[in-house]
Design an enzyme around this catalytic site. Structure first.
Site, PDB file in Angstrom:
ATOM      1  N   GLU A 498       0.820  -1.212   0.000  1.00 14.82           N
ATOM      2  CA  GLU A 498       0.000   0.000   0.000  1.00 14.82           C
ATOM      3  C   GLU A 498       0.858   1.269   0.000  1.00 14.82           C
ATOM      4  O   GLU A 498       0.703   2.136   0.855  1.00 14.82           O
ATOM      5  CB  GLU A 498      -0.915   0.010   1.228  1.00 14.82           C
ATOM      6  CG  GLU A 498      -1.811  -1.202   1.366  1.00 14.82           C
ATOM      7  CD  GLU A 498      -2.459  -1.282   2.742  1.00 14.82           C
ATOM      8  OE1 GLU A 498      -2.330  -0.313   3.519  1.00 14.82           O
ATOM      9  OE2 GLU A 498      -3.082  -2.306   3.051  1.00 14.82           O
ATOM     10  N   PRO A 499       1.775   1.427  -0.952  1.00 16.62           N
ATOM     11  CA  PRO A 499       2.621   2.626  -0.958  1.00 16.62           C
ATOM     12  C   PRO A 499       1.835   3.871  -1.341  1.00 16.62           C
ATOM     13  O   PRO A 499       0.962   3.833  -2.203  1.00 16.62           O
ATOM     14  CB  PRO A 499       3.683   2.299  -2.014  1.00 16.62           C
ATOM     15  CG  PRO A 499       2.993   1.346  -2.938  1.00 16.62           C
ATOM     16  CD  PRO A 499       2.069   0.531  -2.080  1.00 16.62           C
ATOM     17  N   ARG A 501       3.309   7.710  -0.243  1.00 13.52           N
ATOM     18  CA  ARG A 501       4.348   8.728  -0.394  1.00 13.52           C
ATOM     19  C   ARG A 501       5.465   8.267  -1.330  1.00 13.52           C
ATOM     20  O   ARG A 501       6.129   9.089  -1.952  1.00 13.52           O
ATOM     21  CB  ARG A 501       4.913   9.105   0.970  1.00 13.52           C
ATOM     22  CG  ARG A 501       5.763   8.056   1.620  1.00 13.52           C
ATOM     23  CD  ARG A 501       6.252   8.467   3.007  1.00 13.52           C
ATOM     24  NE  ARG A 501       5.152   8.472   3.957  1.00 13.52           N
ATOM     25  CZ  ARG A 501       4.696   9.572   4.540  1.00 13.52           C
ATOM     26  NH1 ARG A 501       5.225  10.744   4.245  1.00 13.52           N
ATOM     27  NH2 ARG A 501       3.714   9.501   5.411  1.00 13.52           N
ATOM     28  N   CYS A 634      -5.404  34.547   9.031  1.00 10.34           N
ATOM     29  CA  CYS A 634      -5.455  35.446  10.188  1.00 10.34           C
ATOM     30  C   CYS A 634      -5.097  34.752  11.500  1.00 10.34           C
ATOM     31  O   CYS A 634      -5.141  35.384  12.561  1.00 10.34           O
ATOM     32  CB  CYS A 634      -6.850  36.060  10.301  1.00 10.34           C
ATOM     33  SG  CYS A 634      -7.313  37.080   8.897  1.00 10.34           S
TER      34      CYS A 634
END
Length: 707
Positions: A498-499, A501, A634
């Site tokens: 399940e790669p 990155r 902000c």
């Protein structure tokens, strides 16, 4: 130099930290018609065992194009048949066929001898382009559909269909594969060609190769200029529209807006590298890491399956027709919401991960056709992002899970684990595989035959910096190949992963603009501390605060959620990294210099080289200041750098942030109405396996005269 268009893949291929050998020099010819020069790279080769079908492989090699044959010879790759019979399993759901395939054509580990677990591995591939060319050559008609390993190619497409599908995605998203070469690169190539044209020995300086950072810097300059030109064109068009009495359309973006440069070629390259290192494991891309449609479509074309965590991700994959069947999806969220289970059942998804008895009960009620994959806990103590505190069943609880599965009539078909993201402890992978094997044996005692092993994700997708102590993907692959062959090499187990990155981290670079700044007086304590460190210039004892147009609520959410440490690079900071000079001057300065070595035989790919002028610019860097960098919102918590040394900046400066392709845009919001919308698509590799281009000399420059 805009008229000197050279294929990007032949100009900007960068030297990977794990592939030190040089890439081949492109063919160069005189405009007088002299013979072309051909050079092959030289490196140590690793011999493979003879192919199983030598006669068929030999016939295929005889018909190979010379360039393709050179690739196979260069990396000692032999053609061999692959086991293409998909694993069959009984399906307990009423009304369905008796047998069905496991996740569409996921390759199986065949019955092979495991005396030498590395005997079927090839030599490391030096060039990114060579990796891609080999990937599309495997299984193609040019080699009679043969493979380079005992394992079939990923997915259901043929090699030719894969290439065509990727090309179609590139066309859809207007991916730029041709960009102007830098004057320094062409000048350096021209000088070496003219000087060593008739010599087999030429000086080569490894430090002159264009690195990944230099590649991103060069593209950043091109696309920041493109933004200005596009904005000017939009303003002219708006003025013309207003003159005609119509309401002008709002511009797509302002020239100072933040944007991403996305290198889809890097995704292709990473798949080619995965296939080279772990051919027995089919990747199921973790959609959560980067759900960008173009990325998903490229990976689908390359044969990947998909790891989905929710019904929305399942709909995304099925709605875009990214898979041949729902069996190409693994629902890998161990704790699923009831509505997601119902929707997965309706969509025909079969494979789900489970780590507790209650989940077994939920599945039996809401997803009766599911095949459960037990998620076990692993040692992820050295991981950057650990998951065992939230997911995974301890080994002592596995028997209770198996008993619950039998009680609720849920079919258990496999085991999964995840050692965490960024885990540099290679022994954790070995231990996890052995633990999974133990669960396989336990399942037999409860009447279940496990046929799927999921080795999880978290594999590194960026280059390893020398001395960092981080582990490369290649090192991890070398560690787990032997244990996979030892324990799961019997031919009846499908291995997936399940790669996330791994595929996308290095494919994105973020550009953001400095739109405001101010200075604050430092306290006496801070002045003393900084002066003691002797890091920054204290001629002005102030803190410099800058405001950029991307921040913590947008791309930099990875700092909070992914434990990331993004690298901030200032463009045009006066160190020469972004400098552009005339070709003549660069060639003149690129003379004998320290650090050059003479290599006998092949030359490096000249367009990869940066000139000595690029590295010897005499401009001093901007002074380092105590710097804080805020995002655009902000919220005072929107801070991406706090009181750290950084070069002094001014209004309008650009910051380059490489390796921003995973867990960034996926979790970005629209807080305060801000977002990074502009995307620029490029490819650092070419999809056409063919000889290198031919260059001809024209004065002090080289021009590409053939493809």
């Amino acid at each position: 130099m805009g008229d000197h268009d050279v294929a990007l893949c032949h100009v900007s291929r960068y030297n990977h930290a794990n592939y030190w050998a040089f890439v081949p020099l492109p063919t160069v010819s005189d405009d007088t018609g002299c013979d072309s020069l051909h050079h092959d790279s030289a490196s140590e080769r690793i011999r493979m065992a003879p192919p199983a079908s030598a006669s068929k492989a030999g016939a295929a090699e005889e018909r190979l194009h010379p360039y393709e044959r050179r690739l196979l010879d260069q990396y000692q790759i032999h053609l061999q048949p692959a086991n293409r019979n998909p694993l069959s399993r009984a399906d307990s759901a009423a009304g369905r066929e008796e047998t069905a395939q496991t996740p569409a054509q996921v390759q199986m580990v065949p019955v092979v001898a495991v005396a030498d677990s590395t005997s079927d591995q090839h030599a490391s591939v030096a060039s990114s382009q060579d990796l891609v060319d080999l990937f599309f050559l495997e299984g193609s008609q040019a080699v009679d559909g043969l493979c380079f390993s005992p394992y079939p190619i990923y997915g259901w497409r043929t090699a030719e269909e894969r290439r065509a599908a990727v090309c179609e995605v590139f066309k859809t998203y207007n991916v730029v594969t041709r960009l102007p070469a830098s004057p320094a690169a062409l000048a350096a190539a021209q000088r070496r060609y003219s000087r060593h044209r008739h010599s087999a020995i030429a000086p080569i300086n490894k430090s002159a190769i264009e690195t990944r950072e230099q590649y991103w810097r060069r593209l950043s300059n091109l696309y920041t200029q493109k933004g200005v030109k596009d904005a000017a064109s939009a303003a002219d068009a708006a003025a013309t529209t207003a003159t005609n009495g119509a309401v002008p359309a709002a511009p797509a973006y302002e020239p100072e807006d933040p944007f991403y440069i996305i290198d889809l070629g890097r995704v292709v390259e990473q798949m080619a590298r995965w296939r080279h290192e772990l051919p027995m494991v089919r990747p199921y891309f973790a959609v959560k890491s980067n759900p960008q449609p173009a990325v998903l479509e490229v990976l689908s074309a390359l044969g990947a399956g998909f790891d989905c965590a929710s019904k929305e991700e399942i709909h995304m994959v099925l709605g875009r027709q990214l898979v041949a069947s729902p069996d190409d999806i693994i629902f890998a969220n161990p704790c699923k919401q009831l509505g997601d289970l119902r929707e997965a059942q309706a969509c025909g998804v079969t494979y789900v991960t489970v780590d507790n008895p209650l989940e077994m009960e939920k599945i039996s009620r809401l997803m009766p056709s599911a095949h459960a994959i037990i998620r076990i806990k692993t040692n992820d103590s050295k991981a950057q992002c650990s998951f065992s505190t939230k997911f995974g069943a301890p080994l002592e609880d596995v028997e209770g899970l198996l008993e619950a599965a039998r009680q609720f009539n849920v079919t258990v078909c496999g085991v999964s684990f995840h050692v965490g993201s960024g885990n540099d402890d290679q022994s954790a992978y070995v231990s996890a595989v052995r633990d999974a094997y133990q669960v396989f044996q336990q399942a037999v005692q409860y009447g279940f035959k496990c046929t799927i092993l999921d080795i999880g994700g978290g594999f590194p997708g960026t280059e390893v910096v020398e001395g960092s102590g981080n582990t490369s993907f290649e090192a991890i692959a070398r560690t787990i190949r032997p244990v996979l062959a030892e324990l799961f090499g019997g031919g009846d187990v499908t291995i997936i992963s399940e790669p996330g990155r791994y595929f996308t981290a290095a494919s994105h670079a973020l550009l953001m603009n400095v739109f405001a700044s101010r200075t604050l007086r430092l306290s006496d304590v801070e002045v003393s501390r900084q002066a003691f460190q002797s890091v920054v210039s204290m001629d002005e004892p102030e803190e410099y605060q800058y405001y950029v147009n991307d921040g913590l609520y947008h791309s930099f959410n990875c700092i909070l959620f992914d434990h990331a440490h993004p690298t901030l690079l200032l463009l045009n900071d006066g160190d020469g990294a972004d400098g552009v000079e005339s070709g003549t001057e660069a060639a003149a300065v690129c003379s004998e210099e320290e650090g050059e070595t003479s290599l006998s035989g092949p030359l490096a790919n000249d367009p990869l080289f940066m000139s000595a002028w690029d590295r010897r610019r005499s401009f001093a860097r901007r002074p380092l200041r105590i710097t804080t960098i805020f995002g655009p919102t902000c919220d005072s918590m929107d801070c991406i750098l706090k009181k750290q040394p950084f070069p002094e900046m001014k209004l309008g400066d650009w910051l380059l942030v490489p390796d921003m392709g995973s867990y960034t845009t996926a979790a970005a919001g629209f807080f305060n109405g801000f977002a990074t919308r502009r995307l620029e698509w490029v490819s650092s590799v070419d999809l056409c396996a063919r000889p290198r281009p031919v260059y001809t000399r024209e004065g002090n420059t080289l021009r590409c005269v053939s493809e």
